[in-house]
Design a protein around this motif. Structure first.
Motif, PDB file in Angstrom:
ATOM      1  N   PHE A 119       0.829  -1.225   0.000  1.00 47.59           N
ATOM      2  CA  PHE A 119       0.000   0.000   0.000  1.00 47.59           C
ATOM      3  C   PHE A 119       0.858   1.267   0.000  1.00 47.59           C
ATOM      4  O   PHE A 119       0.327   2.371   0.081  1.00 47.59           O
ATOM      5  CB  PHE A 119      -0.963   0.020   1.200  1.00 47.59           C
ATOM      6  N   PHE A 168       4.885  -5.815  10.720  1.00 49.51           N
ATOM      7  CA  PHE A 168       4.436  -4.759  11.637  1.00 49.51           C
ATOM      8  C   PHE A 168       2.930  -4.822  11.781  1.00 49.51           C
ATOM      9  O   PHE A 168       2.219  -5.306  10.893  1.00 49.51           O
ATOM     10  CB  PHE A 168       4.913  -3.364  11.203  1.00 49.51           C
ATOM     11  N   VAL A 224      14.386   5.323  18.080  1.00 54.46           N
ATOM     12  CA  VAL A 224      13.641   4.104  18.418  1.00 54.46           C
ATOM     13  C   VAL A 224      14.494   3.373  19.444  1.00 54.46           C
ATOM     14  O   VAL A 224      15.720   3.278  19.280  1.00 54.46           O
ATOM     15  CB  VAL A 224      13.424   3.197  17.174  1.00 54.46           C
ATOM     16  N   TYR A 241       9.052   3.665  19.768  1.00 51.00           N
ATOM     17  CA  TYR A 241       9.461   5.070  19.640  1.00 51.00           C
ATOM     18  C   TYR A 241       9.330   5.867  20.939  1.00 51.00           C
ATOM     19  O   TYR A 241       9.997   6.870  21.130  1.00 51.00           O
ATOM     20  CB  TYR A 241       8.626   5.785  18.582  1.00 51.00           C
ATOM     21  N   ILE A 263       7.104  -7.289   5.913  1.00 53.05           N
ATOM     22  CA  ILE A 263       8.062  -6.354   5.331  1.00 53.05           C
ATOM     23  C   ILE A 263       9.425  -7.040   5.226  1.00 53.05           C
ATOM     24  O   ILE A 263       9.792  -7.830   6.094  1.00 53.05           O
ATOM     25  CB  ILE A 263       8.086  -5.031   6.149  1.00 53.05           C
ATOM     26  N   HIS A 281       3.022   6.379  14.547  1.00 50.11           N
ATOM     27  CA  HIS A 281       2.649   6.222  13.128  1.00 50.11           C
ATOM     28  C   HIS A 281       1.186   6.548  12.888  1.00 50.11           C
ATOM     29  O   HIS A 281       0.833   7.173  11.888  1.00 50.11           O
ATOM     30  CB  HIS A 281       2.971   4.813  12.628  1.00 50.11           C
ATOM     31  N   THR A 333      10.335   2.668   4.851  1.00 50.96           N
ATOM     32  CA  THR A 333      10.889   3.898   5.407  1.00 50.96           C
ATOM     33  C   THR A 333      11.885   4.405   4.363  1.00 50.96           C
ATOM     34  O   THR A 333      12.021   3.794   3.301  1.00 50.96           O
ATOM     35  CB  THR A 333      11.666   3.626   6.714  1.00 50.96           C
TER      36      THR A 333
HETATM   37  C1  LAN Z   1       9.536  -0.294  11.424  1.00 44.97           C
HETATM   38  C2  LAN Z   1      10.888  -0.648  10.982  1.00 44.97           C
HETATM   39  C3  LAN Z   1      11.877  -0.909  12.056  1.00 44.97           C
HETATM   40  C4  LAN Z   1      11.233  -1.434  13.312  1.00 44.97           C
HETATM   41  C5  LAN Z   1      12.228  -2.098  14.295  1.00 44.97           C
HETATM   42  C6  LAN Z   1      13.420  -1.236  14.656  1.00 44.97           C
HETATM   43  C7  LAN Z   1      12.784  -3.382  13.670  1.00 44.97           C
HETATM   44  C8  LAN Z   1      11.472  -2.486  15.547  1.00 44.97           C
HETATM   45  O1  LAN Z   1      12.280  -3.230  16.409  1.00 44.97           O
HETATM   46  C9  LAN Z   1      10.773  -1.300  16.159  1.00 44.97           C
HETATM   47  C10 LAN Z   1       9.744  -0.699  15.173  1.00 44.97           C
HETATM   48  C11 LAN Z   1      10.337  -0.295  13.831  1.00 44.97           C
HETATM   49  C12 LAN Z   1      11.046   1.020  14.010  1.00 44.97           C
HETATM   50  C13 LAN Z   1       9.267  -0.087  12.762  1.00 44.97           C
HETATM   51  C14 LAN Z   1       7.938   0.435  13.127  1.00 44.97           C
HETATM   52  C15 LAN Z   1       6.854   0.420  12.032  1.00 44.97           C
HETATM   53  C16 LAN Z   1       7.400   0.709  10.644  1.00 44.97           C
HETATM   54  C17 LAN Z   1       8.003   2.092  10.649  1.00 44.97           C
HETATM   55  C18 LAN Z   1       8.465  -0.341  10.361  1.00 44.97           C
HETATM   56  C19 LAN Z   1       7.981  -1.776  10.380  1.00 44.97           C
HETATM   57  C20 LAN Z   1       8.796  -0.031   8.927  1.00 44.97           C
HETATM   58  C21 LAN Z   1       7.432   0.362   8.284  1.00 44.97           C
HETATM   59  C22 LAN Z   1       6.448   0.589   9.439  1.00 44.97           C
HETATM   60  C23 LAN Z   1       5.484   1.750   9.177  1.00 44.97           C
HETATM   61  C24 LAN Z   1       4.431   1.761  10.258  1.00 44.97           C
HETATM   62  C25 LAN Z   1       4.869   1.615   7.802  1.00 44.97           C
HETATM   63  C26 LAN Z   1       3.778   2.581   7.513  1.00 44.97           C
HETATM   64  C27 LAN Z   1       2.480   1.963   7.786  1.00 44.97           C
HETATM   65  C28 LAN Z   1       1.579   2.402   8.652  1.00 44.97           C
HETATM   66  C29 LAN Z   1       0.641   1.444   9.227  1.00 44.97           C
HETATM   67  C30 LAN Z   1       1.493   3.808   9.054  1.00 44.97           C
END
Ligand code: LAN
Length: 757
Positions: free
Chosen positions: A130, A723, A483, A532, A729, A260, A411
């Motif tokens: 998406f 997530f 984070v 976060y 992902i 988010h 990201t």
């Molecule tokens: C991520 C990527 C990294 C991830 C880790 C560091 C691996 C985790 O240990 C803590 C959470 C975190 C930082 C994280 C949170 C949610 C993210 C940012 C993602 C999985 C990458 C994409 C996702 C984000 C929410 C995507 C956008 C979608 C929405 C539902 C807003």
């Protein structure tokens, strides 16, 4: 102005808004149809893959397509470019490993070639289906020209990722076809210029109609269709920006939500409030005919607000949310949304967006809020506003090109995160002092030095941000969101290298203390850590989860992964600086390990929220326990964790967990058999716990070695990350860093077994 010739090694910063001049803008906001006819992207079969280059400007990634032969000649493709693009590397076979440590060396030999000029490792970070639509729809409605080479490779990627049988798209690359994925990706293909009568579009459309058409899409898709003018705003459940005017003490005030959802809700609410729609075009008019099963003029828009295909309904709306939506739509909106209140709410929402612009230089938190903010700014300020143009420019940093085409990453990259794990893999193999890897490690250290965040954000309290001085982000300091586990993994890597003879101290004690001071703010009352920020409200807030397709999205939760990363970082720090905030650190560690125990599932494993699934989190939890000396022999928790992992080991010595485990909360095997990444996770957990039965571990190690290719690499297997429970992902670098770590640990624990594995 012609784009200046450059190459990947000369990592000078691109001039601000250079793109404004290369990707020609429409000169006025006149008739887009007119302009679209002139500028409509030409779609080709494919681009010439020898012309793509990844540019690395101090960690900012952008893919350049060099149409000019001279430019292509002056900027040769690197190994990394070729690897990411799926082009042959023609590397010679390495000497066959005699044991696990040799396998690590071969792995490093290959992985070193992927290190980017600024010292980090990057990669595709796709999976969710998406994200690309968010970028493309935002481009379209803000009249951002889409170059033909983007359009071509977007088409190729989406065609490559369409379901082989029904031609639709899922929530993520391995998911089954859903209304969300199909509505958004079908729209994207049409907006980049694919004809409605292309056979693949005909097939996808038939599938969409079988799913009930676009009226059956979830809230977020309906919102995008309303912005585009393909649906009417009445089909979108209310997203009132007035919520941002609530006093902070209100238990459900948005500042308490997960970062988010906060950042997505903000632009969503602004455009909902304005009921803003893009200028109508032929394509938009045509999509109205293509995407619905009913006659567009006769659709009962309000009546379809809650219509959703069961496959998209992972988290059905609660009675409370349904009731609130009804009141907001039928009473609040028509009667109480008086003009002064509406303007106040819209102004404050935009103010918060502006603070995000300032704090990230218009990059924004991630790939959903970034494009949404672009549309808000465009809706308010028109095309020539600085922030609009800067957003248009920076959106490129979310894109990635691979063998299948062009996609959007989750990201703006994985820079700090993967670099930290790469350093730790070398450390676990005992190779940090080997001069062979010094230049690579030094560059990685210099990168982390450069990427440490040195200041808190401006107006931290006003925009509800967490302290971040001394922290590292997941991607880079531009994005700048600390984070808990990203700070921890980067900090560990810095300490490890700076304490290794021969490495310089680039980050002085004060900066290390800054990181620790920020890390200590992540302590939750129960001892755990979140991502976060510490949670600002309870899980009851999920009652207001309107996203339908995701679970656990409204607030921060407690994660064994994040908790472990913090525990291990604090332990390492405490060893080297025993006097700094010692009491608090000891207290933190003990509380965190105690929490890890309470989080163990009855079967002995731990549920993972960021990797798939029990294998991932159990690795971390076992490491937490080991950090306070609790291992298989002396701890019932550690023993149960190991027994759980061993019970899942397969005949061939590997582990294999399916993403469905994240959705269902039950361990589920992946049908395609053992996976190197999960095998490495399980082995690391077992070795951290000092699991005494070597044969089981050696069997897994053998599998990792067998899967390694003669040039040192491992091949991509099933998806690794997750997530919000339902969306997967990719973490492509995990297939290097974790197997190398497991092999390295084994070679240290069983040095005599080097040749007999
Ligand atoms: C991520 C990527 C990294 C991830 C880790 C560091 C691996 C985790 O240990 C803590 C959470 C975190 C930082 C994280 C949170 C949610 C993210 C940012 C993602 C999985 C990458 C994409 C996702 C984000 C929410 C995507 C956008 C979608 C929405 C539902 C807003």
């Amino acid at each position: 102005m012609a784009r200046k010739k450059t190459n990947a090694a000369s990592a000078d910063v691109e001039p601000v808004l250079e793109k404004g001049s290369t990707r020609k803008r429409f000169s006025n906001a006149g008739d887009l149809d007119h302009a679209a006819k002139r500028q409509r992207p030409e779609i080709e079969e494919r681009t010439d893959y020898s012309r793509w280059r990844l540019r690395d400007d101090h960690s900012r990634h952008t893919w350049k397509y060099l149409e000019d032969d001279e430019a292509a000649k002056n900027w040769p493709q690197t190994y990394a470019d070729k690897y990411f693009l799926g082009l042959p590397l023609d590397l010679p076979d390495l000497p066959k490993p005699k044991g696990p440590l040799d396998a690590v060396r071969n792995g490093l030999d290959f992985f070193e070639k992927l290190q980017l000029p600024s010292g980090h490792w990057g990669c595709e970070y796709g999976g969710p289906m998406f994200l690309l639509p968010c970028v493309v729809i935002a481009w379209y409605v803000t009249k951002t020209p889409i170059p033909w080479y983007y359009a071509t490779e977007i088409k190729n990627y989406l065609f490559a990722r369409a379901h082989p049988e029904d031609g639709g798209w899922g929530l993520h690359i391995e998911g089954e076809t859903s209304a969300f994925g199909t509505v958004l990706n079908y729209t994207t293909l049409r907006l980049v210029g694919v004809d409605a009568d292309h056979p693949k579009m005909v097939k996808a459309r038939a599938t969409l109609h079988k799913l009930g058409g676009a009226t059956h899409a979830p809230h977020w898709a309906k919102w995008w269709l309303a912005v585009l003018g393909v649906a009417k705003w009445d089909i979108v459940n209310p997203v009132p920006p007035e919520l941002w005017l609530l006093p902070d003490w209100i238990p459900f005030a948005p500042w308490r939500w997960w970062i988010h959802i906060r950042q997505v809700f903000l632009p969503m609410s602004y455009l909902w409030s304005r009921q803003w729609q893009a200028e109508e075009t032929d394509t938009i008019r045509s999509l109205r005919k293509e995407m619905f099963v009913e006659d567009w003029d006769k659709i009962d828009w309000a009546g379809h607000r809650n219509t959703i295909h069961p496959r998209d309904n992972y988290h059905p709306k609660t009675w409370l949310l349904n009731m609130m939506n009804w009141i907001l739509a039928n009473i609040w909106k028509p009667i109480f949304r008086v003009k002064p209140l509406v303007s106040k709410a819209e102004d404050w929402a935009m103010k918060l967006i502006e603070m995000e612009n300032d704090n990230t230089d218009c990059l924004d938190l991630a790939t959903v809020s970034g494009p949404m903010n672009l549309v808000c700014l465009y809706a308010r300020d028109g095309p020539d506003n600085y922030a609009v143009r800067r957003h248009q420019e920076r959106a490129d940093e979310f894109l990635w090109v691979k063998d299948e085409g062009l996609l959007a990453n989750g990201t703006n990259g994985v820079q700090c995160w993967d670099t930290a794990f790469a350093i730790q893999a070398v450390m676990d193999a005992g190779l940090t002092e080997d001069p062979r890897w010094r230049p690579m490690l030094l560059k990685a250290l210099e990168f982390l030095d450069d990427q440490q965040i040195r200041e808190n954000v401006k107006d931290q309290d006003k925009c509800y941000r967490q302290q971040r001085k001394g922290a590292w982000a997941f991607s880079n300091k531009d994005q700048g969101y600390a984070v808990s586990d990203c700070v921890s993994e980067a900090l560990k890597s810095v300490i490890i290298l700076q304490k290794t003879p021969g490495f310089p101290t680039l980050i002085d004690d004060q900066r290390i203390f800054d990181a620790i001071d920020t890390l200590l703010t992540y302590k939750n009352p129960g001892g755990s850590c979140s991502s976060y920020e510490p949670p600002r409200a309870g899980s009851w807030m999920e009652m207001l989860n309107a996203a339908e397709v995701f679970g656990q999205i409204m607030v921060e939760y407690e994660y064994p992964e994040c908790t472990t990363a913090v525990v291990t970082a604090l332990s390492l720090f405490h060893k080297h600086w025993p006097a700094h905030r010692a009491k608090e650190i000891e207290h933190f560690i003990n509380g965190a390990v105690a929490w890890i125990k309470t989080n163990q599932k009855p079967h002995g494993g731990w549920y993972g929220s960021w990797g798939i699934c029990f294998t991932y989190a159990s690795m971390f939890a076992l490491e937490s326990l080991a950090s306070t000396g609790e291992t298989y022999k002396n701890s019932i928790h550690s023993k149960r964790g190991c027994d759980f992992l061993i019970s899942k080991q397969r005949e061939d010595g590997g582990w294999s967990e399916h993403y469905k485990a994240c959705e269902t909360g039950e361990y589920i095997e992946h049908p395609s058999g053992s996976q190197v990444v999960m095998t490495a996770w399980a082995l690391i957990g077992l070795m951290k716990a000092k699991y005494p039965h070597k044969e089981a571990i050696a069997k897994g190690i053998r599998l990792l070695m067998e899967r390694q290719q003669p040039n040192g690499e491992w091949l991509q297997e099933a998806i690794e990350g997750v997530f919000n429970k339902s969306c997967m992902i990719s973490y492509p670098n995990y297939k290097f860093t974790f197997p190398m770590k497991a092999l390295g640990m084994f070679s240290k624990i069983y040095p005599d077994e080097e040749t007999t594995v």
